[in-house]
Motif scaffolding. Structure first.
Motif, PDB file in Angstrom:
ATOM      1  N   ALA A  33       0.851  -1.196   0.000  1.00 52.44           N
ATOM      2  CA  ALA A  33       0.000   0.000   0.000  1.00 52.44           C
ATOM      3  C   ALA A  33       0.886   1.245   0.000  1.00 52.44           C
ATOM      4  CB  ALA A  33      -0.905  -0.009   1.225  1.00 52.44           C
ATOM      5  N   LEU A  34       0.636   2.132  -0.939  1.00 53.44           N
ATOM      6  CA  LEU A  34       1.458   3.330  -1.041  1.00 53.44           C
ATOM      7  C   LEU A  34       1.314   4.201   0.200  1.00 53.44           C
ATOM      8  CD1 LEU A  34       1.067   4.217  -4.818  1.00 53.44           C
ATOM      9  CD2 LEU A  34       2.845   2.888  -3.672  1.00 53.44           C
ATOM     10  N   ASP A  35       0.122   4.227   0.805  1.00 53.46           N
ATOM     11  CA  ASP A  35      -0.064   4.976   2.053  1.00 53.46           C
ATOM     12  C   ASP A  35       0.865   4.443   3.141  1.00 53.46           C
ATOM     13  OD1 ASP A  35      -2.041   6.413   0.811  1.00 53.46           O
ATOM     14  OD2 ASP A  35      -3.706   5.371   1.790  1.00 53.46           O
ATOM     15  N   GLU A  36       1.051   3.125   3.163  1.00 55.24           N
ATOM     16  CA  GLU A  36       1.933   2.511   4.154  1.00 55.24           C
ATOM     17  C   GLU A  36       3.390   2.888   3.887  1.00 55.24           C
ATOM     18  OE1 GLU A  36       3.297   0.308   7.415  1.00 55.24           O
ATOM     19  OE2 GLU A  36       1.364   1.200   6.937  1.00 55.24           O
ATOM     20  N   ALA A  38       4.428   5.733   2.602  1.00 58.19           N
ATOM     21  CA  ALA A  38       4.564   7.109   3.093  1.00 58.19           C
ATOM     22  C   ALA A  38       4.622   7.140   4.617  1.00 58.19           C
ATOM     23  CB  ALA A  38       3.412   7.962   2.582  1.00 58.19           C
ATOM     24  N   ARG A  39       3.736   6.371   5.255  1.00 58.16           N
ATOM     25  CA  ARG A  39       3.695   6.349   6.720  1.00 58.16           C
ATOM     26  C   ARG A  39       5.024   5.849   7.278  1.00 58.16           C
ATOM     27  NH1 ARG A  39       3.640   3.363  10.674  1.00 58.16           N
ATOM     28  NH2 ARG A  39       3.413   1.385   9.599  1.00 58.16           N
ATOM     29  N   GLY A  44       4.254  12.615   4.249  1.00 48.87           N
ATOM     30  CA  GLY A  44       2.861  12.626   3.821  1.00 48.87           C
ATOM     31  C   GLY A  44       2.694  11.997   2.447  1.00 48.87           C
ATOM     32  N   ASN A  45       1.455  11.643   2.136  1.00 52.09           N
ATOM     33  CA  ASN A  45       1.157  11.063   0.825  1.00 52.09           C
ATOM     34  C   ASN A  45       1.534  12.001  -0.315  1.00 52.09           C
ATOM     35  OD1 ASN A  45       0.220   8.832   2.087  1.00 52.09           O
ATOM     36  ND2 ASN A  45      -1.931   9.122   1.567  1.00 52.09           N
ATOM     37  N   LEU A  48       5.082  11.534  -1.155  1.00 53.55           N
ATOM     38  CA  LEU A  48       5.275  10.291  -1.902  1.00 53.55           C
ATOM     39  C   LEU A  48       4.914  10.497  -3.371  1.00 53.55           C
ATOM     40  CD1 LEU A  48       5.372   6.864  -1.552  1.00 53.55           C
ATOM     41  CD2 LEU A  48       3.091   7.328  -2.356  1.00 53.55           C
ATOM     42  N   TYR A  49       3.733  11.062  -3.628  1.00 53.75           N
ATOM     43  CA  TYR A  49       3.284  11.212  -5.018  1.00 53.75           C
ATOM     44  C   TYR A  49       4.082  12.269  -5.786  1.00 53.75           C
ATOM     45  CZ  TYR A  49      -0.473   8.035  -3.952  1.00 53.75           C
ATOM     46  OH  TYR A  49      -1.182   6.920  -3.605  1.00 53.75           O
ATOM     47  N   ARG A  55       2.561   3.799  -8.659  1.00 46.86           N
ATOM     48  CA  ARG A  55       3.187   2.611  -8.075  1.00 46.86           C
ATOM     49  C   ARG A  55       4.325   2.141  -8.988  1.00 46.86           C
ATOM     50  NH1 ARG A  55       1.553  -1.007  -4.611  1.00 46.86           N
ATOM     51  NH2 ARG A  55      -0.590  -0.271  -4.685  1.00 46.86           N
TER      52      ARG A  55
END
Length: 183
Positions: A33-36, A38-39, A44-45, A48-49, A55
């Motif tokens: 999971a991309l959120d994971e 970043a976490r 923050g997301n 990441l983006y 992905r």
């Protein structure tokens, strides 16, 4: 005009994202999971983006680092005292790479049509160049006619068919016995 360098914090964030992604992929595969990511990286997301819009971009960056590390190891081994041992030390690392990174490599290098991307060709060329340099140094201790392509094909086959890095390294030792010149 010189190219603009990324800010130091941006470079640190990208490195932390790659480190987190590498660890999460090793733990659970490419569908992390991309959120994971970043976490775990502590960003923050949006950060990441900004660095990795998709992905696929993240997977490519992670795999690019893996290939670079493998090739850097080979470059370092070019100065080893025993060229044959250096070659097979690197081939062990290559076997481990193939056995453990193949799903990542496939995810990072398949284009939308299912064909390999230009990046795949670049990585393939870098790995082949590293192997060729190591084989060239070890040539006096190899059977006549053994090429880097021969060795990469043999050890890739062991890594792919076994899917187990430890077993593939054992088979690589058998290959070493077969390609080493007598005497």
């Amino acid at each position: 005009m010189s190219p603009v360098r990324p800010r130091a914090d941006a470079s640190r964030n990208a490195a932390r994202l790659l480190q987190a992604a590498r660890a999460l992929i090793a733990e659970g595969g490419n569908d992390v999971a991309l959120d994971e990511v970043a976490r775990r990286a502590g960003v923050g997301n949006a950060t990441l983006y900004r660095h990795f819009p998709t992905r696929g971009d993240l997977l490519v960056a992670v795999y690019a680092d893996e290939v670079a590390a493998l090739c850097e190891r080979g470059e370092h081994l070019l100065t080893a005292a025993d060229p044959l041992a250096a070659l097979f030390d690197w081939l062990d690392a290559f076997v481990e790479h193939v056995a453990t990174k193949r799903p990542l490599a496939l995810a990072a290098t398949e284009g939308p049509t299912g064909r390999r991307t230009a990046r795949f060709d670049e990585w393939h060329a870098a790995i082949n160049a590293t192997a060729s340099a190591l084989v060239k140094r070890a040539t006096p201790r190899l059977r006549p006619g053994v090429t880097a392509s021969d060795l990469l094909t043999l050890v890739s086959g062991t890594a792919i068919t076994t899917g187990d890095a430890a077993r593939a390294r054992r088979l690589t030792r058998l290959i070493r016995d077969g390609v080493t010149a007598p005497g």
